[in-house]
Motif scaffolding. Sequence first.
Motif, mmCIF file in Angstrom:
data_model
loop_
_atom_site.group_PDB
_atom_site.id
_atom_site.type_symbol
_atom_site.label_atom_id
_atom_site.label_comp_id
_atom_site.label_asym_id
_atom_site.label_seq_id
_atom_site.Cartn_x
_atom_site.Cartn_y
_atom_site.Cartn_z
ATOM 1 N N PHE A 105 16.208 -8.806 -9.053
ATOM 2 C CA PHE A 105 15.390 -8.939 -9.951
ATOM 3 C C PHE A 105 15.637 -8.433 -11.361
ATOM 4 O O PHE A 105 15.305 -8.777 -12.331
ATOM 5 C CB PHE A 105 14.112 -7.837 -9.366
ATOM 6 C CG PHE A 105 13.379 -8.433 -8.325
ATOM 7 C CD1 PHE A 105 12.945 -9.978 -8.165
ATOM 8 C CD2 PHE A 105 12.808 -7.466 -7.637
ATOM 9 C CE1 PHE A 105 12.391 -10.259 -6.994
ATOM 10 C CE2 PHE A 105 11.984 -8.006 -6.405
ATOM 11 C CZ PHE A 105 11.816 -9.336 -6.277
ATOM 12 N N GLY A 106 16.618 -7.283 -11.270
ATOM 13 C CA GLY A 106 17.208 -6.808 -12.521
ATOM 14 C C GLY A 106 17.924 -7.908 -13.383
ATOM 15 O O GLY A 106 18.164 -7.651 -14.501
ATOM 16 N N GLU A 107 18.459 -8.942 -12.662
ATOM 17 C CA GLU A 107 19.423 -9.907 -13.171
ATOM 18 C C GLU A 107 18.611 -10.944 -13.916
ATOM 19 O O GLU A 107 19.173 -11.765 -14.318
ATOM 20 C CB GLU A 107 20.171 -10.465 -12.179
ATOM 21 C CG GLU A 107 21.574 -9.416 -11.895
ATOM 22 C CD GLU A 107 22.305 -9.976 -10.725
ATOM 23 O OE1 GLU A 107 22.071 -11.069 -10.473
ATOM 24 O OE2 GLU A 107 23.032 -9.291 -10.395
ATOM 25 N N ARG B 181 9.901 -17.272 -13.943
ATOM 26 C CA ARG B 181 10.052 -18.279 -13.127
ATOM 27 C C ARG B 181 11.349 -17.722 -12.244
ATOM 28 O O ARG B 181 11.215 -17.859 -10.998
ATOM 29 C CB ARG B 181 10.625 -19.570 -13.575
ATOM 30 C CG ARG B 181 10.926 -20.682 -12.663
ATOM 31 C CD ARG B 181 11.154 -21.838 -13.373
ATOM 32 N NE ARG B 181 9.924 -22.470 -14.019
ATOM 33 C CZ ARG B 181 9.883 -23.577 -14.516
ATOM 34 N NH1 ARG B 181 10.891 -24.334 -14.897
ATOM 35 N NH2 ARG B 181 8.905 -23.888 -15.323
ATOM 36 N N GLY B 182 12.163 -17.123 -12.904
ATOM 37 C CA GLY B 182 13.332 -16.638 -12.319
ATOM 38 C C GLY B 182 13.084 -15.196 -11.222
ATOM 39 O O GLY B 182 13.568 -15.411 -10.249
ATOM 40 N N LEU C 33 12.163 -14.548 -4.849
ATOM 41 C CA LEU C 33 11.300 -14.255 -3.705
ATOM 42 C C LEU C 33 11.488 -15.498 -2.721
ATOM 43 O O LEU C 33 11.533 -15.399 -1.442
ATOM 44 C CB LEU C 33 9.921 -13.755 -4.090
ATOM 45 C CG LEU C 33 9.676 -12.579 -4.921
ATOM 46 C CD1 LEU C 33 8.008 -12.506 -5.124
ATOM 47 C CD2 LEU C 33 10.001 -11.567 -4.029
ATOM 48 N N ASN C 34 11.297 -16.478 -3.449
ATOM 49 C CA ASN C 34 11.553 -17.958 -2.633
ATOM 50 C C ASN C 34 12.654 -18.311 -1.944
ATOM 51 O O ASN C 34 12.811 -18.811 -1.001
ATOM 52 C CB ASN C 34 10.968 -19.015 -3.584
ATOM 53 C CG ASN C 34 9.450 -19.039 -3.747
ATOM 54 O OD1 ASN C 34 8.569 -18.723 -2.829
ATOM 55 N ND2 ASN C 34 8.800 -19.352 -4.739
ATOM 56 N N ALA D 197 3.971 -19.173 -12.073
ATOM 57 C CA ALA D 197 5.359 -19.411 -11.703
ATOM 58 C C ALA D 197 5.261 -19.368 -10.155
ATOM 59 O O ALA D 197 4.368 -18.926 -9.546
ATOM 60 C CB ALA D 197 6.273 -18.209 -12.140
ATOM 61 N N GLY D 198 6.292 -19.984 -9.478
ATOM 62 C CA GLY D 198 6.499 -20.238 -8.120
ATOM 63 C C GLY D 198 5.827 -21.455 -7.438
ATOM 64 O O GLY D 198 5.592 -22.438 -8.098
#
Length: 528
Positions: free
Chosen positions: A143-145, A150-151, A156-157, A176-177
């Motif tokens: 998450f931090g990167e 979308r990213g 998660l996906n 998103a997703g």
Amino acid sequence: MSRSRPSGALTVAELVRFGPLSGARTCAEDHLDRPVTGVSLVSDLDQARRCAPQTAMVLHPVAAQGSWALEAALRFAWERNASCVVAPVAVPITGSTPQLAERLRMPLLSVADPPRLALDLAVAIADTDAARDRLIARCAVLFGERSSLRGIVGVLNAEVPGAVAALRTHDGYLLAGRAAAGRPHDAAPAEGRRVTVPVPGPDGRPWAVLVAQLGESAPAWAETVTTILELARAPLTAAGAGLRLSLSHQAGRDRLLLETLLRGDTSPPREHPWPDDAGQPEPHAPDGSEEADGGGLPAEQLAREAGWPVDGRHVAVRLRPARPGTADLDGVAPGVIAAWQSGRFTAPLVAGRDGWTTWFTGSDAEHVVRLVRRRLAQARIPLPLSAGVGEVGEGVEGLRRSVREAALAATAAGHLGPGTVERYGSLGPRAVLAALPVTEVAAAARTLLAPLLDDAKSGVLLATLAAFLDCAGSTGAAAARLGVHRNTVLGRLERVRARGVDPDAPDHRLALHLACHALLSTGERGTG
């Protein structure tokens, strides 16, 4: 994670995604949601016959030797309801073996060192919390990167086994997703479970909902996914704020450029320098001229540099809320622009004070009307819109005229309800009516026609009076328009006159006609 909650068994999918099986080659990857409660290192096939249910059957290289040994192990695993079969990578897996595994719905994997893997699996199964904590930590790092919506949702996906995630607005618009995650208020399928986590905006108020549809409904796994979703909230809030800032900056630039283009002016002078892509004013030329910041450049040139189509034959389109004043246009603008531009149109959709403007190049007006109708019907636009379409115009001057026409047509369309698309060329004299301040005229009309509106049949009488005036005083034409007999129209007009309204007086007709138009345009139908 809390250590007081029930751990729940790990699944094959979890072991593949973030556990000891992460380096395994998957030969049959269906039904990875099987729980794993134990591990068995099988050194001969007789031992496979006694394998316990929900066990990962790991074949020692000795047991995997010989023809049909792997196929036999798969059959024993199926009979014993094992969780999966892990074979040595040195044993060739032919085309028939994966097919057998798929028919038996038995996950089949291969690794380089089965004995070592069996030990690692035993450790992971013994402490499921530790394994899931590693997944949570990995997701937090990823998450931090990521810096985009979308990213972040993509993490998660990609990383959470069996989960399908999406970020949606509260009214269901997909930001998103994956759409398969469903809307926040949809009923979750019986075989799974849905986890939802609210995502606040920069101001702390609810902005969106993060939704994850799970392939299994174990409470422990749902709690793990909930923890991961909660970790994603802060990065999503930051990414959303950055997106809004970027869109707001771009929308401001586009609006300024379009207004300048339609006025035929040059670009902003030096005291209001044109911002560069980073949002910072460009430096001025050393000699004090305007060239360094773009000041004094023709708006047409700046529009071409921005990639806008300004040459050729244009048809302008004006979108506006079907119910003006009921929505925060600044708040919904990103969703409207994103939904519209998903049609991959060339020209930008530029926000204005009461709607959005765009144009089509190289198309005739009737074709554009069909395109806009289809787009309003199919796109997931976050509020109901109506639209106006101008006529074809050549070059920038023709675009300016077409934009003015589209604005009038959009006003007329707004009186007819959501999804309506009006073409300026079809309005005729109604184009003048579209430019009237209908709300103010309607207020005066309610006073003028108050006795008529008090009638129990005011709705019928108002419609009859409007049709009579539209048809230049012809009762026969008015009856045909209303679908009634001419005597019915005559009777209604007598009732109108009895209320003190005389449609035959020459000096009253224009005012009455405008009053009927304003009342009907603002939804005034009366009673009856």
